[in-house]
Design a protein around this motif. Structure first.
Motif, PDB file in Angstrom:
ATOM      1  N   MET A  97     -23.505 -17.296 -85.768  1.00 14.10           N
ATOM      2  CA  MET A  97     -24.346 -18.473 -85.508  1.00 14.10           C
ATOM      3  C   MET A  97     -23.532 -19.749 -85.718  1.00 14.10           C
ATOM      4  SD  MET A  97     -27.686 -17.127 -87.548  1.00 14.10           S
ATOM      5  CE  MET A  97     -28.801 -18.382 -86.980  1.00 14.10           C
ATOM      6  N   SER A  98     -22.276 -19.707 -85.363  1.00 12.36           N
ATOM      7  CA  SER A  98     -21.370 -20.823 -85.636  1.00 12.36           C
ATOM      8  C   SER A  98     -21.732 -22.102 -84.889  1.00 12.36           C
ATOM      9  CB  SER A  98     -19.933 -20.421 -85.319  1.00 12.36           C
ATOM     10  OG  SER A  98     -19.827 -20.096 -83.950  1.00 12.36           O
ATOM     11  N   SER A  99     -22.543 -22.000 -83.858  1.00 12.12           N
ATOM     12  CA  SER A  99     -22.894 -23.206 -83.097  1.00 12.12           C
ATOM     13  C   SER A  99     -23.948 -24.055 -83.809  1.00 12.12           C
ATOM     14  CB  SER A  99     -23.390 -22.825 -81.700  1.00 12.12           C
ATOM     15  OG  SER A  99     -24.551 -22.017 -81.817  1.00 12.12           O
ATOM     16  N   ASN A 100     -24.637 -23.493 -84.760  1.00 14.56           N
ATOM     17  CA  ASN A 100     -25.688 -24.201 -85.471  1.00 14.56           C
ATOM     18  C   ASN A 100     -25.104 -24.874 -86.721  1.00 14.56           C
ATOM     19  OD1 ASN A 100     -27.932 -25.047 -86.875  1.00 14.56           O
ATOM     20  ND2 ASN A 100     -29.083 -23.153 -86.543  1.00 14.56           N
ATOM     21  N   PRO A 101     -25.084 -26.225 -86.787  1.00 18.69           N
ATOM     22  CA  PRO A 101     -24.508 -26.919 -87.937  1.00 18.69           C
ATOM     23  C   PRO A 101     -25.286 -26.667 -89.230  1.00 18.69           C
ATOM     24  CG  PRO A 101     -25.144 -28.486 -86.217  1.00 18.69           C
ATOM     25  CD  PRO A 101     -25.503 -27.140 -85.742  1.00 18.69           C
ATOM     26  N   LEU A 102     -26.577 -26.452 -89.118  1.00 26.96           N
ATOM     27  CA  LEU A 102     -27.387 -26.176 -90.308  1.00 26.96           C
ATOM     28  C   LEU A 102     -26.978 -24.840 -90.941  1.00 26.96           C
ATOM     29  CD1 LEU A 102     -29.659 -27.096 -92.110  1.00 26.96           C
ATOM     30  CD2 LEU A 102     -31.280 -25.982 -90.559  1.00 26.96           C
ATOM     31  N   THR A 103     -26.654 -23.884 -90.107  1.00 26.62           N
ATOM     32  CA  THR A 103     -26.190 -22.584 -90.597  1.00 26.62           C
ATOM     33  C   THR A 103     -24.885 -22.745 -91.353  1.00 26.62           C
ATOM     34  OG1 THR A 103     -27.219 -21.464 -88.724  1.00 26.62           O
ATOM     35  CG2 THR A 103     -25.548 -20.244 -89.923  1.00 26.62           C
ATOM     36  N   GLN A 104     -23.980 -23.542 -90.807  1.00 27.70           N
ATOM     37  CA  GLN A 104     -22.686 -23.754 -91.460  1.00 27.70           C
ATOM     38  C   GLN A 104     -22.860 -24.458 -92.804  1.00 27.70           C
ATOM     39  OE1 GLN A 104     -19.793 -22.436 -90.469  1.00 27.70           O
ATOM     40  NE2 GLN A 104     -21.051 -21.458 -88.908  1.00 27.70           N
ATOM     41  N   LEU A 105     -23.757 -25.420 -92.848  1.00 26.39           N
ATOM     42  CA  LEU A 105     -24.031 -26.128 -94.092  1.00 26.39           C
ATOM     43  C   LEU A 105     -24.641 -25.183 -95.131  1.00 26.39           C
ATOM     44  CD1 LEU A 105     -24.105 -28.798 -95.655  1.00 26.39           C
ATOM     45  CD2 LEU A 105     -26.377 -29.193 -94.676  1.00 26.39           C
ATOM     46  N   SER A 106     -25.603 -24.386 -94.689  1.00 21.68           N
ATOM     47  CA  SER A 106     -26.245 -23.421 -95.591  1.00 21.68           C
ATOM     48  C   SER A 106     -25.241 -22.387 -96.078  1.00 21.68           C
ATOM     49  CB  SER A 106     -27.397 -22.707 -94.881  1.00 21.68           C
ATOM     50  OG  SER A 106     -28.400 -23.618 -94.544  1.00 21.68           O
ATOM     51  N   PHE A 107     -24.388 -21.934 -95.170  1.00 28.43           N
ATOM     52  CA  PHE A 107     -23.387 -20.945 -95.557  1.00 28.43           C
ATOM     53  C   PHE A 107     -22.414 -21.534 -96.574  1.00 28.43           C
ATOM     54  CE2 PHE A 107     -19.312 -18.697 -94.959  1.00 28.43           C
ATOM     55  CZ  PHE A 107     -19.725 -17.441 -95.380  1.00 28.43           C
ATOM     56  N   GLY A 108     -22.038 -22.787 -96.371  1.00 25.95           N
ATOM     57  CA  GLY A 108     -21.147 -23.456 -97.333  1.00 25.95           C
ATOM     58  C   GLY A 108     -21.769 -23.520 -98.713  1.00 25.95           C
ATOM     59  N   ASN A 109     -23.047 -23.862 -98.779  1.00 29.24           N
ATOM     60  CA  ASN A 109     -23.759 -23.889-100.066  1.00 29.24           C
ATOM     61  C   ASN A 109     -23.842 -22.488-100.675  1.00 29.24           C
ATOM     62  OD1 ASN A 109     -24.193 -26.642 -99.986  1.00 29.24           O
ATOM     63  ND2 ASN A 109     -26.181 -26.448 -98.965  1.00 29.24           N
ATOM     64  N   TYR A 110     -24.100 -21.514 -99.800  1.00 33.00           N
ATOM     65  CA  TYR A 110     -24.192 -20.125-100.272  1.00 33.00           C
ATOM     66  C   TYR A 110     -22.852 -19.682-100.871  1.00 33.00           C
ATOM     67  CZ  TYR A 110     -24.313 -15.067-100.242  1.00 33.00           C
ATOM     68  OH  TYR A 110     -24.216 -13.757-100.609  1.00 33.00           O
ATOM     69  N   ILE A 111     -21.762 -19.978-100.178  1.00 32.54           N
ATOM     70  CA  ILE A 111     -20.426 -19.589-100.655  1.00 32.54           C
ATOM     71  C   ILE A 111     -20.128 -20.238-102.007  1.00 32.54           C
ATOM     72  CG2 ILE A 111     -17.948 -19.924-100.208  1.00 32.54           C
ATOM     73  CD1 ILE A 111     -19.054 -17.634 -98.675  1.00 32.54           C
ATOM     74  N   ASN A 112     -20.460 -21.517-102.144  1.00 31.48           N
ATOM     75  CA  ASN A 112     -20.218 -22.201-103.424  1.00 31.48           C
ATOM     76  C   ASN A 112     -20.988 -21.534-104.568  1.00 31.48           C
ATOM     77  OD1 ASN A 112     -18.454 -24.080-102.333  1.00 31.48           O
ATOM     78  ND2 ASN A 112     -20.080 -25.558-101.905  1.00 31.48           N
ATOM     79  N   ASN A 113     -22.258 -21.220-104.308  1.00 24.61           N
ATOM     80  CA  ASN A 113     -23.066 -20.557-105.337  1.00 24.61           C
ATOM     81  C   ASN A 113     -22.548 -19.147-105.621  1.00 24.61           C
ATOM     82  OD1 ASN A 113     -24.788 -22.721-105.787  1.00 24.61           O
ATOM     83  ND2 ASN A 113     -26.191 -22.085-104.160  1.00 24.61           N
TER      84      ASN A 113
END
Length: 143
Positions: free
Chosen positions: A53-69
């Motif tokens: 789902m790389s085209s969705n910026p919200l997914t990338q933002l959520s994934f970044g937060n998920y990775i940090n946690n």
């Protein structure tokens, strides 16, 4: 001798209890390592989903937060693993010391038993020698 036998039983019990504690620590360590591996596996799964789902910026933002946690969780688990490893090391040292003490007591106990057997055998040999000498004297006196 009874005192050493009792002491040996108590020391064996102590070693057994310390081994049980060590076994619980190993189980705790294994559980922590499994949790860490589960988080790492989950990160890999989420990464694949996010790449799809790389085209969705919200997914990338959520994934970044998920990775940090997730990294924080992995880091906390690694700290917990390190703490348990220290406790395992201390428990192993404690078991080694208790086992060494047990072995020393067992050796002293065995040495005492051996000495008593040796003394008993010497006493028996002395008595047999006296009987033999007395028999020889009687034979000489009769002649």
């Amino acid at each position: 001798m009874a005192k050493l036998s009792s002491l040996i039983r108590v020391q064996k019990h102590r070693v057994d209890e310390k081994q049980k504690i060590l076994a619980r620590l190993y189980a705790e360590l294994e559980a922590l390592e499994q949790k860490k591996q589960d988080v790492i596996d989950q990160i890999a799964k989420e990464r694949k989903v996010a790449e799809g789902m790389s085209s969705n910026p919200l997914t990338q933002l959520s994934f970044g937060n998920y990775i940090n946690n997730a990294k924080k969780i992995v880091s906390a688990l690694e700290n917990d693993i390190e703490k348990v490893n220290v406790r395992v090391s201390l428990a192993q040292d404690d078991i080694r010391a208790a086992f060494e003490e047990l072995k020393k007591t067992e050796i002293v106990h065995q040495n005492r038993i051996d000495e008593e057997k040796k003394a008993q055998k010497k006493k028996e040999n002395t008595e047999l020698d006296e009987i033999g000498i007395e028999g020889h004297r009687r034979n000489n006196a009769e002649e």
